[in-house]
Write a protein that holds these residues in place. Structure first.
Motif, PDB file in Angstrom:
ATOM      1  N   SER A  74       6.226  -2.802   2.584  1.00  0.00           N
ATOM      2  CA  SER A  74       7.411  -3.528   2.128  1.00  0.00           C
ATOM      3  C   SER A  74       7.023  -4.305   0.878  1.00  0.00           C
ATOM      4  O   SER A  74       5.842  -4.520   0.614  1.00  0.00           O
ATOM      5  CB  SER A  74       7.905  -4.501   3.199  1.00  0.00           C
ATOM      6  OG  SER A  74       8.223  -3.834   4.397  1.00  0.00           O
ATOM      7  N   GLY A  75       8.026  -4.744   0.139  1.00  0.00           N
ATOM      8  CA  GLY A  75       7.722  -5.529  -1.038  1.00  0.00           C
ATOM      9  C   GLY A  75       8.936  -6.293  -1.519  1.00  0.00           C
ATOM     10  O   GLY A  75      10.060  -6.032  -1.093  1.00  0.00           O
ATOM     11  N   GLY A  76       8.690  -7.239  -2.402  1.00  0.00           N
ATOM     12  CA  GLY A  76       9.784  -8.028  -2.947  1.00  0.00           C
ATOM     13  C   GLY A  76       9.367  -8.706  -4.229  1.00  0.00           C
ATOM     14  O   GLY A  76       8.184  -8.767  -4.568  1.00  0.00           O
TER      15      GLY A  76
ATOM     16  N   VAL B 228      14.121  -6.156  -3.057  1.00  0.00           N
ATOM     17  CA  VAL B 228      13.150  -5.925  -1.987  1.00  0.00           C
ATOM     18  C   VAL B 228      13.164  -4.441  -1.645  1.00  0.00           C
ATOM     19  O   VAL B 228      14.126  -3.732  -1.938  1.00  0.00           O
ATOM     20  CB  VAL B 228      13.470  -6.763  -0.728  1.00  0.00           C
ATOM     21  CG1 VAL B 228      13.229  -8.243  -0.975  1.00  0.00           C
ATOM     22  CG2 VAL B 228      14.902  -6.520  -0.255  1.00  0.00           C
ATOM     23  N   ASN B 229      12.087  -3.973  -1.040  1.00  0.00           N
ATOM     24  CA  ASN B 229      12.026  -2.571  -0.652  1.00  0.00           C
ATOM     25  C   ASN B 229      11.220  -2.397   0.621  1.00  0.00           C
ATOM     26  O   ASN B 229      10.431  -3.265   1.007  1.00  0.00           O
ATOM     27  CB  ASN B 229      11.456  -1.719  -1.783  1.00  0.00           C
ATOM     28  CG  ASN B 229      10.015  -2.062  -2.085  1.00  0.00           C
ATOM     29  OD1 ASN B 229       9.127  -1.809  -1.282  1.00  0.00           O
ATOM     30  ND2 ASN B 229       9.765  -2.652  -3.252  1.00  0.00           N
TER      31      ASN B 229
ATOM     32  N   LYS C  95      16.065 -11.271  -1.577  1.00  0.00           N
ATOM     33  CA  LYS C  95      14.658 -11.611  -1.394  1.00  0.00           C
ATOM     34  C   LYS C  95      14.184 -11.464   0.048  1.00  0.00           C
ATOM     35  O   LYS C  95      13.059 -11.835   0.378  1.00  0.00           O
ATOM     36  CB  LYS C  95      14.419 -13.054  -1.864  1.00  0.00           C
ATOM     37  CG  LYS C  95      14.677 -13.261  -3.353  1.00  0.00           C
ATOM     38  CD  LYS C  95      14.343 -14.667  -3.793  1.00  0.00           C
ATOM     39  CE  LYS C  95      14.561 -14.834  -5.291  1.00  0.00           C
ATOM     40  NZ  LYS C  95      14.219 -16.210  -5.760  1.00  0.00           N
ATOM     41  N   ASN C  96      15.027 -10.899   0.911  1.00  0.00           N
ATOM     42  CA  ASN C  96      14.691 -10.761   2.324  1.00  0.00           C
ATOM     43  C   ASN C  96      14.204  -9.345   2.621  1.00  0.00           C
ATOM     44  O   ASN C  96      14.998  -8.410   2.703  1.00  0.00           O
ATOM     45  CB  ASN C  96      15.913 -11.100   3.177  1.00  0.00           C
ATOM     46  CG  ASN C  96      15.618 -11.104   4.668  1.00  0.00           C
ATOM     47  OD1 ASN C  96      14.537 -10.711   5.100  1.00  0.00           O
ATOM     48  ND2 ASN C  96      16.573 -11.558   5.460  1.00  0.00           N
TER      49      ASN C  96
END
Length: 283
Positions: free
Chosen positions: A238-240, A245-246, A267-268
């Motif tokens: 995951s990332g942000g 976010v992804n 941002k979640n």
């Protein structure tokens, strides 16, 4: 096979900020299979190994924890010179002796990128193209280097962002290509079986996380690795960042193993993760 992302994301170009980690680890492993040193030996001039950098057991601090770094990003300033960033991050002190703990460190990935480029005598972008994108016939994935490189990103709020603040490298591309890369990795198209098995050995980090689909958490080499309820094992990342976010994950326990790439604004990270799990179970 991979799962094609829904919600019209097929042609959009997204920021794969955190997906560089499995790709970076994949390149490290590919180079190990073809010659240059890799693995458990301490790196020259350091008391930790490349393996410990990639698995976050080196004891290095993280540069994102610096208030001055976050302030610079928020103010859209020019990125600091790499030496300044390293000095500021290391001034926080080592967190533990190598192999004696776990702490997520982007500084570690920055050093890992430096080591990969030093050993291969090639640029990060060239290695991505030669070792991953060309073999998989991917055309959308690029290493972003300037503010202008973010003009093609789907999210309007990405305009003007400088990818140089992501010192370990910021790749961009479509959600489809993100899913293709991770799926190819787990289908054995990029690494041999013993190396892929080593990459998947994870460090347990605990149970459920409030607001996120994880029921069991851990970290492998460049991979978030755990379980998400009825979806079973979930491996990827995951990332942000400031505008999106992804969550790009492989689901090996489903009747037909699939890989899902989920990107959204905000941002979640939990929103993207829940969407990925839902898509995997719906397939």
């Amino acid at each position: 096979r991979h799962r094609r992302p829904s919600s019209g994301l097929r042609r959009r170009v997204d920021r794969h900020r955190h997906l560089h980690r499995p790709w970076q680890k994949s390149r490290s492993c590919i180079k190990a299979e073809t010659g240059p040193p890799y693995g458990g030996r301490p790196l020259t001039g350091y008391d930790f190994s490349l393996r410990q950098l990639l698995g976050h057991t080196s004891g290095l601090p993280d540069y994102y924890s610096l208030a001055s770094y976050r302030k610079g990003v928020a103010a859209n300033e020019e990125p600091w010179p790499a030496a300044q960033l390293r000095e500021a991050a290391m001034a926080q002190g080592r967190l533990f002796a190598p192999g004696k703990g776990w702490f997520y460190s982007n500084l570690g990935y920055m050093l890992a990128r430096d080591q990969i480029e030093d050993v291969t005598q090639q640029s990060f972008s060239s290695l991505v193209k030669q070792m991953i994108c060309d073999p998989l016939s991917l055309r959308s994935v690029e290493l972003a280097l300037t503010r202008r490189d973010f003009d093609r990103i789907h999210w309007p709020s990405a305009s003007g962002y400088h990818p140089g603040w992501v010192y370990h490298g910021c790749l961009t591309g479509t959600a489809v290509d993100a899913a293709k890369i991770l799926h190819a990795l787990f289908m054995g198209e990029l690494l041999n079986a013993p190396t892929l098995s080593e990459m998947r050995i994870h460090h347990p980090l605990g149970g459920a996380i409030e607001g996120r689909p994880w029921t069991e958490c851990g970290y492998a080499l460049g991979l978030m690795s755990g379980r998400c309820g009825e979806a079973g094992r979930v491996i990827g990342h995951s990332g942000g960042g400031p505008f999106s976010v992804n969550a790009v994950y492989h689901f090996p326990d489903l009747p037909t193993p699939i890989t899902v790439a989920s990107f959204t604004d905000g941002k979640n990270e939990g929103v993207a993760e829940f969407a990925a799990v839902k898509a995997a179970l719906r397939d």
